[in-house]
Write a protein that holds these residues in place. Structure first.
Motif, mmCIF file in Angstrom:
data_model
loop_
_atom_site.group_PDB
_atom_site.id
_atom_site.type_symbol
_atom_site.label_atom_id
_atom_site.label_comp_id
_atom_site.label_asym_id
_atom_site.label_seq_id
_atom_site.Cartn_x
_atom_site.Cartn_y
_atom_site.Cartn_z
ATOM 1 N N VAL A 118 11.934 -0.811 -36.196
ATOM 2 C CA VAL A 118 10.699 -1.292 -36.827
ATOM 3 C C VAL A 118 9.504 -1.110 -35.899
ATOM 4 O O VAL A 118 8.433 -0.654 -36.312
ATOM 5 C CB VAL A 118 10.857 -2.768 -37.238
ATOM 6 N N ASP A 119 9.680 -1.456 -34.628
ATOM 7 C CA ASP A 119 8.589 -1.292 -33.656
ATOM 8 C C ASP A 119 8.194 0.175 -33.515
ATOM 9 O O ASP A 119 7.004 0.501 -33.400
ATOM 10 C CB ASP A 119 9.013 -1.845 -32.295
ATOM 11 N N MET A 122 6.182 1.137 -36.559
ATOM 12 C CA MET A 122 4.867 0.494 -36.578
ATOM 13 C C MET A 122 3.948 1.008 -35.478
ATOM 14 O O MET A 122 2.733 0.775 -35.519
ATOM 15 C CB MET A 122 5.023 -1.035 -36.464
ATOM 16 N N SER A 123 4.511 1.706 -34.500
ATOM 17 C CA SER A 123 3.680 2.277 -33.446
ATOM 18 C C SER A 123 2.899 3.490 -33.932
ATOM 19 O O SER A 123 1.915 3.903 -33.316
ATOM 20 C CB SER A 123 4.542 2.677 -32.242
ATOM 21 N N TYR A 126 -0.627 3.637 -39.544
ATOM 22 C CA TYR A 126 -0.229 3.516 -40.952
ATOM 23 C C TYR A 126 -0.675 4.724 -41.769
ATOM 24 O O TYR A 126 0.131 5.360 -42.459
ATOM 25 C CB TYR A 126 -0.849 2.230 -41.515
ATOM 26 N N ASN A 152 5.531 0.665 -45.411
ATOM 27 C CA ASN A 152 5.328 -0.782 -45.549
ATOM 28 C C ASN A 152 6.579 -1.605 -45.270
ATOM 29 O O ASN A 152 6.460 -2.803 -45.007
ATOM 30 C CB ASN A 152 4.801 -1.109 -46.948
ATOM 31 N N PRO A 154 8.540 -1.675 -42.602
ATOM 32 C CA PRO A 154 8.552 -2.313 -41.278
ATOM 33 C C PRO A 154 7.757 -3.606 -41.201
ATOM 34 O O PRO A 154 8.212 -4.583 -40.592
ATOM 35 C CB PRO A 154 7.946 -1.231 -40.366
ATOM 36 N N SER A 155 6.560 -3.647 -41.806
ATOM 37 C CA SER A 155 5.746 -4.869 -41.739
ATOM 38 C C SER A 155 6.404 -5.997 -42.519
ATOM 39 O O SER A 155 6.393 -7.161 -42.085
ATOM 40 C CB SER A 155 4.340 -4.600 -42.272
ATOM 41 N N ARG A 158 9.412 -7.282 -40.369
ATOM 42 C CA ARG A 158 8.989 -8.139 -39.249
ATOM 43 C C ARG A 158 8.545 -9.512 -39.750
ATOM 44 O O ARG A 158 8.874 -10.537 -39.151
ATOM 45 C CB ARG A 158 7.860 -7.454 -38.483
#
Length: 283
Positions: A118-119, A122-123, A126, A152, A154-155, A158
């Motif tokens: 996920v990190d 998200m790095s 978007y 979307n 990953p967000s 988290r």
């Protein structure tokens, strides 16, 4: 349960901003469903003799550069925007619930692997990730849905993980484990139902952002393709053909106004849900 539901709806209805947001969404749904009955014109039929006509009694929103009725095209575009926002949110939410719950519930290596993936996703910015996926998959509604869901998840993962972490430490979760319930049963019958409040609020507010993402991709030509009416490509067509903004303002104002109103409505509804579900707001 019925009494609690009635009380919950009543509390939301007493908030004027929430009522406005819900009312706008309801009207948009009615307009989208009954668009063929509301607008007498075919949104795909061109009439160059009526190109760029200003709003009047016959064409409420005027016409575009191809003579197509903008009112018909705008309300038909509501279908694609609402379907896109709701469907993408639902798919992203389901995937995020599974990944986030599993990560928080099992912890350890499972949590570490999911969080690192996920990190890593998200790095990547978007917009850049969405554009790359749409370019690789090709233009169109299906490709746009896949791309937006992927960026979307990953967000959502988290967010749901952080909510579930506070639930899995509760005593009733330990009691369920001690009673012999399976991990899957505990997650779906005890963990997620008790974490549903923040999840629903965030999902509702996310719909507005996803509708904006859809309009943005269509605006730059990577989403729903013309002549299919969608707010982003209607706005793009209007901007391409605006020679004098003061005279052709209607080609961009109405689709932009619908985008703004829809985003505002979902944000107001999300605020109302948050206030109604927050124990600190209860009197």
């Amino acid at each position: 349960a019925a009494a609690r539901a009635v009380g919950f709806i009543g509390k939301m209805a007493r908030n004027p901003l929430t009522a406005i947001g819900g009312g706008i969404i309801f009207l948009l749904l009615v307009v989208a469903i009954f668009a063929p009955l509301i607008a007498p014109y075919n949104p795909l039929v061109q009439d160059l003799n009526s190109a760029l006509v200003a709003p009047n009694a016959q064409h409420w929103f005027g016409t575009d550069a191809f003579g197509r009725d903008l009112f018909a095209r705008t309300i038909r575009g509501a279908r694609y925007s609402l379907i896109f926002g709701v469907v993408c949110t639902a798919i992203s939410l389901c995937a995020g619930c599974i990944l986030g719950s599993v990560a928080a519930y099992f912890g350890g290596v499972v949590d570490a692997v999911i969080v690192r993936v996920v990190d890593a996703m998200m790095s990547i910015p978007y917009t850049l990730l969405a554009l790359s996926l749409v370019t690789a998959l090709g233009t169109g509604l299906k490709s746009m849905i896949i791309a937006i869901v992927v960026v979307n998840v990953p967000s959502f993962t988290r967010m749901i993980r952080s909510v579930v972490l506070t639930v899995v430490r509760q005593d009733y979760i330990e009691a369920a484990r001690a009673s012999g319930s399976s991990d899957i049963a505990i997650i779906f019958t005890h963990v997620l139902p008790n974490a549903i409040g923040p999840i629903v609020v965030n999902a509702t507010m996310s719909v507005a952002g996803l509708i904006m993402s859809a309009a943005g991709l269509s605006f730059i030509g990577l989403g729903v393709q013309p002549p299919t009416p969608e707010w982003g490509n209607i706005l793009n067509t209007g901007l391409d053909n605006v020679s004098v903004l003061a005279e052709r303002w209607h080609t961009i104002v109405f689709p932009a106004l619908f985008i703004i109103l829809t985003m505002l409505a979902f944000n107001l509804l999300g605020d109302g849900l948050r206030d109604a579900m927050d124990p600190r707001m209860r009197k």
